[in-house]
Design an enzyme around this catalytic site. Sequence first.
Site, mmCIF file in Angstrom:
data_model
loop_
_atom_site.group_PDB
_atom_site.id
_atom_site.type_symbol
_atom_site.label_atom_id
_atom_site.label_comp_id
_atom_site.label_asym_id
_atom_site.label_seq_id
_atom_site.Cartn_x
_atom_site.Cartn_y
_atom_site.Cartn_z
ATOM 1 N N CYS A 27 49.148 32.439 -68.463
ATOM 2 C CA CYS A 27 47.694 32.626 -68.553
ATOM 3 C C CYS A 27 47.143 33.414 -67.366
ATOM 4 O O CYS A 27 45.944 33.722 -67.325
ATOM 5 C CB CYS A 27 46.980 31.272 -68.669
ATOM 6 S SG CYS A 27 46.933 30.305 -67.136
ATOM 7 N N ASP A 74 45.995 27.144 -57.092
ATOM 8 C CA ASP A 74 46.693 27.563 -58.304
ATOM 9 C C ASP A 74 46.447 26.518 -59.388
ATOM 10 O O ASP A 74 46.593 25.319 -59.152
ATOM 11 C CB ASP A 74 48.196 27.702 -58.038
ATOM 12 C CG ASP A 74 48.887 28.616 -59.047
ATOM 13 O OD1 ASP A 74 48.598 28.494 -60.250
ATOM 14 O OD2 ASP A 74 49.694 29.453 -58.632
ATOM 15 N N ASP A 244 57.437 33.095 -54.498
ATOM 16 C CA ASP A 244 57.956 32.243 -55.562
ATOM 17 C C ASP A 244 57.763 32.962 -56.888
ATOM 18 O O ASP A 244 56.896 33.810 -57.033
ATOM 19 C CB ASP A 244 57.325 30.852 -55.559
ATOM 20 C CG ASP A 244 55.829 30.876 -55.788
ATOM 21 O OD1 ASP A 244 55.185 31.886 -55.441
ATOM 22 O OD2 ASP A 244 55.292 29.882 -56.307
#
Length: 346
Positions: A27, A74, A244
């Site tokens: 998303c 996040d 990451d």
Amino acid sequence: MGPDAATDDDDETTRLTEYTELHGCSCKVGQSDLDSLLADAGLTGESDALLFGIGEDAAARKLTDDLALVSTVDFFTPIVDDPYDFGRIAACNAASDAFATGAVENVDCLVVLGLPRELTESAAPILAGMADALDAMDGVIAGGHTIMSPWPFAGGAISATGRPDALLTSQGASPGDRLYLTKPLGTQPAMGATRVTDEQFVETVTDATDRPLDTIASEAIAWMTTPNRDATVACREYATAATDITGFGLVGQSRVVAARSNVGIELTHLPVITGTPALSTLFGYGLTAGESAETSGGLFVSVPPTATDAVETAFDDAGVFYRAVGRVTAGRGVSLSDPTIEEVSR
């Protein structure tokens, strides 16, 4: 929940993934769109107040000579239907951006949670999952904010601390460095298979791989709920750059490191969850091209060739999965040509 369970007419279990069109880190705003957005907003420059910020996984502010505060935020839509697992994954994913900078101490999370009115009963297990995941990372929930939202989402604002001179960014990779990845890829196709509800297509998906779909999904969830904290502690002494792997995929995150370090990256080896390449081909996710979106993926770190033995020993001693996946070159951009595909089972 496997796809066969999803076709059971008597199953009245709420499916979080039915409330959104995009799932997990898929998303996220696309890489090029995000770059354009930041440029249009004039948010591409460095700040004198920060050690680093926009363009990195997290921002860092120097508090004292021995202490820096790292902060990030996040959140994303459900990639699983179980609220507790959704909370665990969301917490691991949010903390991962701080861990990618090498900051693992004093981890706090301000929860960000949004749910449709009809899913409010999912709030408690989502929060419980986040709390348990953070506890496993020596972190705590310090507060948060909850709203009503047509699309469910969960995550948080993470703060952590580290030494200013020991923090990692995506800018330090040098030609000759070796590249390591600390989780296999494949969470997008693994979980995509669990969302199939059309009875005819369920059979097609099931026949696409010799592995049971529930086993593939269970392993993907196990990887997504594995914090990157231990991997960070093992490698931060040796790494020159780190990030990451999330919504941009391996190649996308490699492009970030290549651009910010002004180097080339050559990817040669892709570890993937067993059974996911065939599912990716079926769904068109681009896993074996390094393009599949990952949710709560592993660390991607560059290490000087003189330190590879030491970092591999540190990973082994910490019980951390890792694979050497490529090298840093003096060129520019990212190359991935006929990589070795290694299917990994837990």
